[in-house]
Design an enzyme around this catalytic site. Structure first.
Site, PDB file in Angstrom:
ATOM      1  N   ILE A   1       3.433  -7.805  -0.491  1.00 38.84           N
ATOM      2  CA  ILE A   1       2.918  -8.323  -1.765  1.00 38.84           C
ATOM      3  C   ILE A   1       3.959  -9.233  -2.414  1.00 38.84           C
ATOM      4  CG2 ILE A   1       2.011  -7.698  -4.045  1.00 38.84           C
ATOM      5  CD1 ILE A   1       0.191  -6.778  -1.740  1.00 38.84           C
TER       6      ILE A   1
ATOM      7  N   TYR B   1       8.475   5.490   6.802  1.00 43.70           N
ATOM      8  CA  TYR B   1       7.486   5.005   5.834  1.00 43.70           C
ATOM      9  C   TYR B   1       6.094   4.959   6.472  1.00 43.70           C
ATOM     10  CZ  TYR B   1       5.198   1.606   2.712  1.00 43.70           C
ATOM     11  OH  TYR B   1       4.344   0.954   1.862  1.00 43.70           O
TER      12      TYR B   1
HETATM   13  N1  SER Z   1       5.753  -4.260   1.706  1.00 45.38           N
HETATM   14  C1  SER Z   1       5.932  -2.981   2.309  1.00 45.38           C
HETATM   15  C2  SER Z   1       7.243  -2.856   2.925  1.00 45.38           C
HETATM   16  O1  SER Z   1       7.764  -3.862   3.354  1.00 45.38           O
HETATM   17  C3  SER Z   1       4.875  -2.758   3.338  1.00 45.38           C
HETATM   18  O2  SER Z   1       3.982  -1.838   2.871  1.00 45.38           O
HETATM   19  O3  SER Z   1       7.746  -1.788   3.050  1.00 45.38           O
END
Ligand code: SER
Length: 325
Positions: free
Chosen positions: A178, A148
């Site tokens: 978030i 990621y």
């Molecule tokens: N909230 C995301 C994740 O945990 C971080 O970009 O993958």
């Protein structure tokens, strides 16, 4: 090929955690009919479906996006479709395909049609174990260890390249974790900070997949939406950065969140059973220096841990009482 109408907006990933609330905020601001929500497989909820246009697309199949962009004369794209960190570690090939090839398709569609503006989110996942973890600077080591994170670093560089090389106005922020009460997050490492609220309300117990002292940068959804739209409306001539703004609101560890929830639900109990996501969290920053966002487009968060917790419990408590949780 038309250049599109900048007031016609397309949102990819509109059924996701951020996309679902962002779409509604954009519809309220720019008019329901002007904001086309798109998703891949997830069916839209009634709020999204009944308030404006909805289309199914697959960002990895360019023609499915082109057809919608042309049919609605789209001029602005919020590209929220992505595979997050935890799912990305379970399926790195899918993460590469969606996050890299999907983004490339969006950028090419925007370049060919000379679209007005594109938003592409990045993440704190661009940082890695060699990055300074406290007050992480805007300009620093970007050597992530997750697929990621790798796709997000490449994505930032690609977006900045499209700006420099083709003059495409692409903008983006490095979102922290978030937290929100509308749509659950889809497979990230920071998801515990959302799940914990649902479990606190429903069962007064939670088993956390991160260690209790794991500090991570977080943000409440109203700040996330405000930051996104603020950046997209900022004066281009003031921007020195484009697709890689550090963005911060609060930082806390699970133990601190538990203590805050206990102020409202004293009998709440949390256990800790760290899994593979602990290693991902350990490679990310604890706190973020977002002075570039503050200087270049006036960013300032409104929610801290106490305000976010009180609001989450109130919103989810109401849903629970109405049988909607
Ligand atoms: N909230 C995301 C994740 O945990 C971080 O970009 O993958």
């Amino acid at each position: 090929m038309s250049k599109g109408d900048m007031n016609k907006i397309l949102v990819t990933g509109a059924c996701g955690q951020i996309g679902s609330e962002l779409t509604m905020a954009l519809r309220q601001k720019y008019g329901n009919e002007n904001v086309v929500a798109t998703g891949h497989k997830t069916k839209p909820g009634p709020t999204l479906r009944d308030s404006g246009p909805f289309e199914f697309i697959d960002v990895t199949r360019r023609e499915t996006v082109e057809e919608v962009v042309d049919r609605y004369n789209i001029g602005t794209i919020y590209h929220m479709a992505a595979i997050l960190s935890a799912v990305g570690e379970q399926n790195p090939h899918l993460a590469w395909d969606v996050n890299i090839n999907g983004l490339y398709n969006i950028l090419e569609i925007a370049r060919e049609r000379e679209l007005t503006r594109v938003f592409c989110p990045s993440s704190i996942a661009v940082f890695g174990p060699e990055t300074p973890r406290d007050n992480t600077p805007q300009e620093t080591v970007l050597r992530p260890t997750t697929m990621y994170g790798i796709t997000k670093v490449a994505g930032e560089l690609l977006c900045d390249y499209y700006f420099r090389r083709f003059g495409l106005d692409v903008r983006g922020v490095r979102y922290p974790g978030i937290i929100s009460s509308e749509t659950l997050p889809g497979g990230g490492t920071t998801d515990y900070a959302v799940e914990i609220f649902y479990e606190a309300i429903k069962h007064k117990r939670y088993t956390c997949f991160l260690r209790e002292d794991t500090v991570l940068p977080m943000m409440y959804m109203p700040d996330c939406i405000r930051a996104t739209i603020m950046l997209m409306e900022a004066d281009l001539s003031r921007l020195k950065h484009h697709a890689d703004f550090n963005l911060a609101a609060m930082s806390f560890c699970p133990a601190e969140l538990v203590a805050e929830i206990k102020k409202h639900i004293p009998e709440f109990v949390c256990e800790y059973k760290p899994d593979f996501r602990q290693e991902i969290a350990d490679s990310w920053p604890r706190t973020i220096d977002d002075s570039a966002a503050r200087e270049e487009w006036g960013w300032e968060p409104q929610y801290d841990l106490a305000a976010m917790t009180a609001d989450m419990l109130e919103k989810l408590g109401r849903k629970y009482a109405e049988g909607r949780l």
